[in-house]
Design a protein around this motif. Structure first.
Motif, PDB file in Angstrom:
ATOM      1  N   ALA A  17      31.833  -7.833  32.244  1.00  0.00           N
ATOM      2  CA  ALA A  17      30.765  -8.629  32.881  1.00  0.00           C
ATOM      3  C   ALA A  17      30.894 -10.124  32.598  1.00  0.00           C
ATOM      4  N   GLN A  23      29.458  -9.682  36.235  1.00  0.00           N
ATOM      5  CA  GLN A  23      28.472 -10.692  35.836  1.00  0.00           C
ATOM      6  C   GLN A  23      27.260 -10.649  36.772  1.00  0.00           C
ATOM      7  N   ALA A  26      25.193  -7.559  35.960  1.00  0.00           N
ATOM      8  CA  ALA A  26      24.493  -7.654  34.667  1.00  0.00           C
ATOM      9  C   ALA A  26      23.253  -8.547  34.797  1.00  0.00           C
ATOM     10  N   VAL A  38      26.766  -6.196  27.392  1.00  0.00           N
ATOM     11  CA  VAL A  38      28.002  -6.336  28.164  1.00  0.00           C
ATOM     12  C   VAL A  38      29.180  -6.029  27.243  1.00  0.00           C
ATOM     13  N   THR A  47      27.571 -15.283  30.951  1.00  0.00           N
ATOM     14  CA  THR A  47      26.762 -14.108  31.306  1.00  0.00           C
ATOM     15  C   THR A  47      25.612 -13.929  30.319  1.00  0.00           C
TER      16      THR A  47
END
Ligand code: NAP
Length: 256
Positions: A17, A23, A26, A38, A47
């Motif tokens: 992510a 990303q 998430a 993540v 992120t």
């Protein structure tokens, strides 16, 4: 009865992510109310900041999913930090491009180990927790696998990717069948051509890029955010009766 896309109080684990589709997923899960862990091999600084900006908890788990060695630790760390895993998104993936006649065993194994083998065994470890915890209404958990158009098609110069992503479609259905009676729903999203690192080589090849764009009815490359709504739907109570499905988010590519 109100249809709920609310993920408040849920714990989500998303692999790969730090960029791209992972990303976007998430962050969207956090915006919908979930705390998010993540897991990946690179630092996901941006992120984590984007998740925290939604006021949800962000957890970083370092793991190289090129082998199944870390899968149990990833689940254990996510559980220790979040207290629960309600949602697993298997997004981490790689692609190797080479002519079929020259394709190497290394490129075969790397793609299948990351995109398929780790996906299955991480799902198994998370599902054991979801099933054991049990009893939270219609759903004990949601597993969302990131498939591909190459779950349905063969592609060009990417045989190990086509094999792995076709396998993702198969294990999505296999897992869905066995886990449905245990109230865990397993689905996949098949993204079309999305503007990420994964497609950088294609987008920089003018001829391939034009051929691809000409075939997409929507007439543009997808953005990572285009995938996020489908992920929130498949993570939420709104999809409790959806399992074993592969949802294409492809600007119409497969319809053509
Ligand atoms: P991306 O930006 O390259 O994202 C791939 C993610 O997977 C990155 O976070 C990457 O981490 C991670 N990853 C790769 N190998 C890993 C490993 N051994 N251990 C842990 N994490 C690893 O590309 P993307 O397009 O967003 O790809 C996300 C998923 O969507 C993949 O499964 C891909 O096959 C799938 N997909 C993409 C498209 C598209 O058009 N873009 C279409 C269909 C399906 P690093 O940064 O460390 O490499």
């Amino acid at each position: 009865m109100a249809i709920s896309f609310d993920l408040s109080g849920k714990g989500a684990l998303v692999t790969g992510a730090n960029t791209g589709i992972g990303q976007a997923i998430a962050v969207a899960l956090a915006e919908a109310g979930a705390d998010v862990a993540v897991a990946g091999r690179s630092e996901p600084t941006e992120t984590l900041q984007l998740i925290e900006a939604t006021r949800r908890k962000a957890v970083n788990i370092r793991a190289d999913l090129g082998s199944i060695e870390p899968v149990q630790r990833v689940v254990d760390e996510a559980l220790a930090e979040l207290g629960r895993i309600d949602i697993l998104v298997n997004n981490a993936g790689i692609i190797r491009r080479a002519d079929l006649l020259d394709f190497s065993e290394e490129d075969w194994d790397a793609v299948n180990d990351t995109n398929l083998k780790s996906l299955f065994f991480l799902s198994q470890a998370a599902a054991r927790h979801m099933v054991q915890r049990g009893a939270s209404g219609q759903s004990n958990g949601k597993i969302i696998n990131i498939a591909s158009l190459l779950t349905f098609q063969g592609g060009i110069r990417v045989p190990s990717y086509a094999a792995a992503k076709s396998g993702v479609g198969g294990v999505t259905k296999a897992m869905a069948n066995e886990l449905a009676p245990k109230a865990v729903q397993v689905n996949a999203i098949a993204p079309g051509y999305i503007s990420t690192n994964n497609t950088a080589a294609l987008r920089s090849d003018e001829e391939r890029s034009r051929q691809i764009l000409d075939r997409i009815p929507t007439g543009r490359w997808g953005k990572p955010e285009d995938i996020a709504g489908a992920a929130v739907f498949l993570a939420s109570p709104a999809s409790d009766y959806v399992t074993g499905h592969i949802l294409a988010v492809d600007g119409g590519w497969l319809a053509r």
